[in-house]
Design a protein around this motif. Sequence first.
Motif, PDB file in Angstrom:
ATOM      1  N   SER A 253       0.377  -1.449  -0.249  1.00  0.00           N
ATOM      2  CA  SER A 253       0.177   0.416  -0.258  1.00  0.00           C
ATOM      3  C   SER A 253       1.092   0.776  -0.151  1.00  0.00           C
ATOM      4  O   SER A 253       2.379   1.230   0.642  1.00  0.00           O
ATOM      5  CB  SER A 253      -1.173  -0.467   1.697  1.00  0.00           C
ATOM      6  OG  SER A 253      -0.107   0.440   2.536  1.00  0.00           O
ATOM      7  N   ALA A 254       0.566   2.491  -0.173  1.00  0.00           N
ATOM      8  CA  ALA A 254       1.219   3.862  -0.767  1.00  0.00           C
ATOM      9  C   ALA A 254       0.394   4.695   1.088  1.00  0.00           C
ATOM     10  O   ALA A 254      -0.404   4.809   0.591  1.00  0.00           O
ATOM     11  CB  ALA A 254       1.465   4.030  -2.094  1.00  0.00           C
ATOM     12  N   LEU A 255       1.330   6.367   1.491  1.00  0.00           N
ATOM     13  CA  LEU A 255       1.224   6.716   1.311  1.00  0.00           C
ATOM     14  C   LEU A 255       1.290   8.163   1.159  1.00  0.00           C
ATOM     15  O   LEU A 255       2.705   8.474   0.855  1.00  0.00           O
ATOM     16  CB  LEU A 255       1.047   6.480   3.234  1.00  0.00           C
ATOM     17  CG  LEU A 255       0.254   7.972   4.187  1.00  0.00           C
ATOM     18  CD1 LEU A 255      -0.776   8.254   3.950  1.00  0.00           C
ATOM     19  CD2 LEU A 255       0.660   8.507   5.443  1.00  0.00           C
ATOM     20  N   LEU A 256       0.380   8.850   0.679  1.00  0.00           N
ATOM     21  CA  LEU A 256       1.281  10.180   0.172  1.00  0.00           C
ATOM     22  C   LEU A 256       1.053  10.879   0.963  1.00  0.00           C
ATOM     23  O   LEU A 256       0.082  11.396   1.710  1.00  0.00           O
ATOM     24  CB  LEU A 256       0.875  10.768  -1.541  1.00  0.00           C
ATOM     25  CG  LEU A 256       1.075  12.228  -1.259  1.00  0.00           C
ATOM     26  CD1 LEU A 256       2.398  12.012  -2.020  1.00  0.00           C
ATOM     27  CD2 LEU A 256      -0.352  12.465  -2.905  1.00  0.00           C
ATOM     28  N   VAL A 257       1.855  11.667   1.592  1.00  0.00           N
ATOM     29  CA  VAL A 257       2.401  12.954   3.180  1.00  0.00           C
ATOM     30  C   VAL A 257       2.917  13.993   2.060  1.00  0.00           C
ATOM     31  O   VAL A 257       3.858  14.345   1.391  1.00  0.00           O
ATOM     32  CB  VAL A 257       4.009  12.251   3.689  1.00  0.00           C
ATOM     33  CG1 VAL A 257       2.925  13.378   4.905  1.00  0.00           C
ATOM     34  CG2 VAL A 257       2.448  11.164   4.369  1.00  0.00           C
ATOM     35  N   ASP A 258       1.732  15.117   1.191  1.00  0.00           N
ATOM     36  CA  ASP A 258       1.984  15.966   1.164  1.00  0.00           C
ATOM     37  C   ASP A 258       2.693  17.312   1.994  1.00  0.00           C
ATOM     38  O   ASP A 258       1.664  17.329   2.572  1.00  0.00           O
ATOM     39  CB  ASP A 258       0.762  16.662   0.546  1.00  0.00           C
ATOM     40  CG  ASP A 258       1.203  17.809  -0.643  1.00  0.00           C
ATOM     41  OD1 ASP A 258       1.988  18.893  -0.971  1.00  0.00           O
ATOM     42  OD2 ASP A 258       0.101  19.013  -0.721  1.00  0.00           O
TER      43      ASP A 258
ATOM     44  N   VAL B 118      -0.552  18.205   7.619  1.00  0.00           N
ATOM     45  CA  VAL B 118       0.490  17.771   8.477  1.00  0.00           C
ATOM     46  C   VAL B 118       0.967  18.769   9.166  1.00  0.00           C
ATOM     47  O   VAL B 118       1.411  18.438   9.818  1.00  0.00           O
ATOM     48  CB  VAL B 118       1.904  17.564   7.117  1.00  0.00           C
ATOM     49  CG1 VAL B 118       3.090  17.993   7.957  1.00  0.00           C
ATOM     50  CG2 VAL B 118       1.162  16.613   6.188  1.00  0.00           C
ATOM     51  N   THR B 119       0.439  20.546   8.628  1.00  0.00           N
ATOM     52  CA  THR B 119       0.890  21.120   9.509  1.00  0.00           C
ATOM     53  C   THR B 119       0.308  22.000  10.243  1.00  0.00           C
ATOM     54  O   THR B 119       0.876  21.791  11.307  1.00  0.00           O
ATOM     55  CB  THR B 119       1.208  22.465   8.461  1.00  0.00           C
ATOM     56  OG1 THR B 119       0.034  23.076   7.649  1.00  0.00           O
ATOM     57  CG2 THR B 119       2.020  22.606   7.375  1.00  0.00           C
ATOM     58  N   ASP B 120      -1.321  21.037  10.158  1.00  0.00           N
ATOM     59  CA  ASP B 120      -2.632  21.268  11.665  1.00  0.00           C
ATOM     60  C   ASP B 120      -1.814  20.857  12.812  1.00  0.00           C
ATOM     61  O   ASP B 120      -2.222  20.819  13.774  1.00  0.00           O
ATOM     62  CB  ASP B 120      -3.735  21.588  10.768  1.00  0.00           C
ATOM     63  CG  ASP B 120      -3.497  22.231   9.512  1.00  0.00           C
ATOM     64  OD1 ASP B 120      -4.380  23.433  10.044  1.00  0.00           O
ATOM     65  OD2 ASP B 120      -4.099  21.710   7.962  1.00  0.00           O
ATOM     66  N   PHE B 121      -1.544  19.037  11.904  1.00  0.00           N
ATOM     67  CA  PHE B 121      -1.102  18.486  13.167  1.00  0.00           C
ATOM     68  C   PHE B 121      -0.005  18.733  14.203  1.00  0.00           C
ATOM     69  O   PHE B 121      -0.159  18.357  15.247  1.00  0.00           O
ATOM     70  CB  PHE B 121      -0.746  16.892  12.327  1.00  0.00           C
ATOM     71  CG  PHE B 121      -0.805  15.798  13.216  1.00  0.00           C
ATOM     72  CD1 PHE B 121      -1.680  14.641  13.893  1.00  0.00           C
ATOM     73  CD2 PHE B 121       0.778  15.338  13.350  1.00  0.00           C
ATOM     74  CE1 PHE B 121      -0.975  13.756  14.749  1.00  0.00           C
ATOM     75  CE2 PHE B 121       1.113  13.901  14.228  1.00  0.00           C
ATOM     76  CZ  PHE B 121       0.585  13.477  14.600  1.00  0.00           C
ATOM     77  N   VAL B 122       0.837  19.391  13.180  1.00  0.00           N
ATOM     78  CA  VAL B 122       2.143  19.500  14.028  1.00  0.00           C
ATOM     79  C   VAL B 122       2.072  20.669  15.178  1.00  0.00           C
ATOM     80  O   VAL B 122       2.256  20.645  16.395  1.00  0.00           O
ATOM     81  CB  VAL B 122       3.223  19.458  13.049  1.00  0.00           C
ATOM     82  CG1 VAL B 122       4.859  20.003  13.695  1.00  0.00           C
ATOM     83  CG2 VAL B 122       3.478  18.168  12.226  1.00  0.00           C
ATOM     84  N   GLY B 123       1.094  21.250  15.103  1.00  0.00           N
ATOM     85  CA  GLY B 123       0.978  22.626  15.511  1.00  0.00           C
ATOM     86  C   GLY B 123      -0.179  22.841  16.823  1.00  0.00           C
ATOM     87  O   GLY B 123      -0.275  23.220  17.432  1.00  0.00           O
TER      88      GLY B 123
ATOM     89  N   LYS C 264      -5.530   9.205  12.403  1.00  0.00           N
ATOM     90  CA  LYS C 264      -6.165   9.245  11.805  1.00  0.00           C
ATOM     91  C   LYS C 264      -7.105  10.277  11.407  1.00  0.00           C
ATOM     92  O   LYS C 264      -7.621  10.309  10.152  1.00  0.00           O
ATOM     93  CB  LYS C 264      -7.215   8.247  13.118  1.00  0.00           C
ATOM     94  CG  LYS C 264      -8.558   7.231  12.311  1.00  0.00           C
ATOM     95  CD  LYS C 264      -9.127   6.939  13.992  1.00  0.00           C
ATOM     96  CE  LYS C 264     -10.664   6.058  12.652  1.00  0.00           C
ATOM     97  NZ  LYS C 264     -11.323   5.264  13.662  1.00  0.00           N
ATOM     98  N   SER C 265      -7.215  11.651  12.225  1.00  0.00           N
ATOM     99  CA  SER C 265      -8.198  12.337  11.169  1.00  0.00           C
ATOM    100  C   SER C 265      -7.988  13.359  10.325  1.00  0.00           C
ATOM    101  O   SER C 265      -8.134  14.282   9.703  1.00  0.00           O
ATOM    102  CB  SER C 265      -8.202  13.899  12.631  1.00  0.00           C
ATOM    103  OG  SER C 265      -6.646  14.326  13.030  1.00  0.00           O
ATOM    104  N   ILE C 266      -6.192  13.444   9.884  1.00  0.00           N
ATOM    105  CA  ILE C 266      -4.923  14.077   8.677  1.00  0.00           C
ATOM    106  C   ILE C 266      -5.076  12.563   8.222  1.00  0.00           C
ATOM    107  O   ILE C 266      -4.787  13.454   6.573  1.00  0.00           O
ATOM    108  CB  ILE C 266      -4.725  14.582   9.229  1.00  0.00           C
ATOM    109  CG1 ILE C 266      -3.191  13.436   9.857  1.00  0.00           C
ATOM    110  CG2 ILE C 266      -4.443  15.459  10.557  1.00  0.00           C
ATOM    111  CD1 ILE C 266      -1.758  14.205  10.120  1.00  0.00           C
ATOM    112  N   ILE C 267      -6.036  11.212   7.398  1.00  0.00           N
ATOM    113  CA  ILE C 267      -5.410  10.295   6.294  1.00  0.00           C
ATOM    114  C   ILE C 267      -6.399  10.323   6.114  1.00  0.00           C
ATOM    115  O   ILE C 267      -8.190  10.118   6.633  1.00  0.00           O
ATOM    116  CB  ILE C 267      -5.619   8.762   7.522  1.00  0.00           C
ATOM    117  CG1 ILE C 267      -3.348   9.316   8.287  1.00  0.00           C
ATOM    118  CG2 ILE C 267      -4.971   8.131   6.102  1.00  0.00           C
ATOM    119  CD1 ILE C 267      -3.246   8.170   8.635  1.00  0.00           C
TER     120      ILE C 267
ATOM    121  N   SER D 230      -3.623   5.636   0.141  1.00  0.00           N
ATOM    122  CA  SER D 230      -4.121   6.978   1.221  1.00  0.00           C
ATOM    123  C   SER D 230      -3.442   8.367   1.206  1.00  0.00           C
ATOM    124  O   SER D 230      -2.594   7.901   0.672  1.00  0.00           O
ATOM    125  CB  SER D 230      -4.021   6.743   2.656  1.00  0.00           C
ATOM    126  OG  SER D 230      -5.294   5.104   2.984  1.00  0.00           O
ATOM    127  N   VAL D 231      -3.654   9.505   1.157  1.00  0.00           N
ATOM    128  CA  VAL D 231      -3.396  10.418   1.615  1.00  0.00           C
ATOM    129  C   VAL D 231      -3.404  11.624   2.574  1.00  0.00           C
ATOM    130  O   VAL D 231      -4.161  11.968   4.042  1.00  0.00           O
ATOM    131  CB  VAL D 231      -3.825  11.377   0.195  1.00  0.00           C
ATOM    132  CG1 VAL D 231      -3.398  10.752  -1.149  1.00  0.00           C
ATOM    133  CG2 VAL D 231      -4.765  12.117   0.569  1.00  0.00           C
TER     134      VAL D 231
END
Length: 292
Positions: A151-156, A176-181, A188-191, A200-201
Amino acid sequence: MDDNKLYNALLKSQDEQRRLLDRDRGEAKPEDNFRKERPYAGSDRKRPNWTRVETNQGEHAPTVYDSSVSLALIGNPNPWSREQLRERKIIYSGMPDKEVMDAYRELRIQLRNRAGEGNFTVMFTSLGNSPGSLLTAFNLAVSFGLDSHSSALLVDCDPYNKDLQGLVSTPMESGVTDFVGDRSLTIKSIIYPSGVDRVSVIPAGTQASSAVELFSAVRMRELITELKARYPDRCIVLNAPPFRENTEARILERFADQIVFGVPFGEVTGEIIADSVDALGSDKFSGLIFQE
């Protein structure tokens, strides 16, 4: 004494001896006269630690791990049709342009051979400013998803490019930036499902102005570490901003096992490519993708 009396006396004597023997040993039970079966091998072992799982495909007891069965359960509620994939220039099995499909297959093979066993993270970053770089990173992730055993996950990680929503069939919000901040957000809420099976992205998020500091944060490292640990059959593709124009790409390279440069047609000279590889100064460099 006639024969009948002698016979009856012998029977009485045997019965008396048996009663005396039983009294000495304790009262015998009827079932003691039957052979007891030996327990089957392993019957005294602990019960297995798995439980039965209900799925929409019936009941599956986890015997030997089959990645294709497990990965087939990844949700994809709004799958793209072939026509929709073609409109968005997303690769798919059986597409008319076989040369493009074969090029991505070869790239997948080379990256996987270089990585060895287990999952890995590959960062894609362009050496130019081509608007198609995100599509290349997305198709790279799709090439791994086309393999039923991965499987693959694209992290933009390019917060300056907003084109991902046009490639994904599900509305997206935090990234990503929202999760880190924001520590209240969960992974789970950002995938989000992409519209392509087994892909998945995670979008870049909304906090572009502070991306450099956020990508340098400890929570960013925790995010990538957790994503790699979750699934043994997953390839993670990090889409970074252009390598020569932004600081973010140089920060993100620390999270990658391999790095691939995109070379937009007509924008980059051989000298720029050589200088960029030298500037990377890392054995993580895995190759080039020439983009039309």
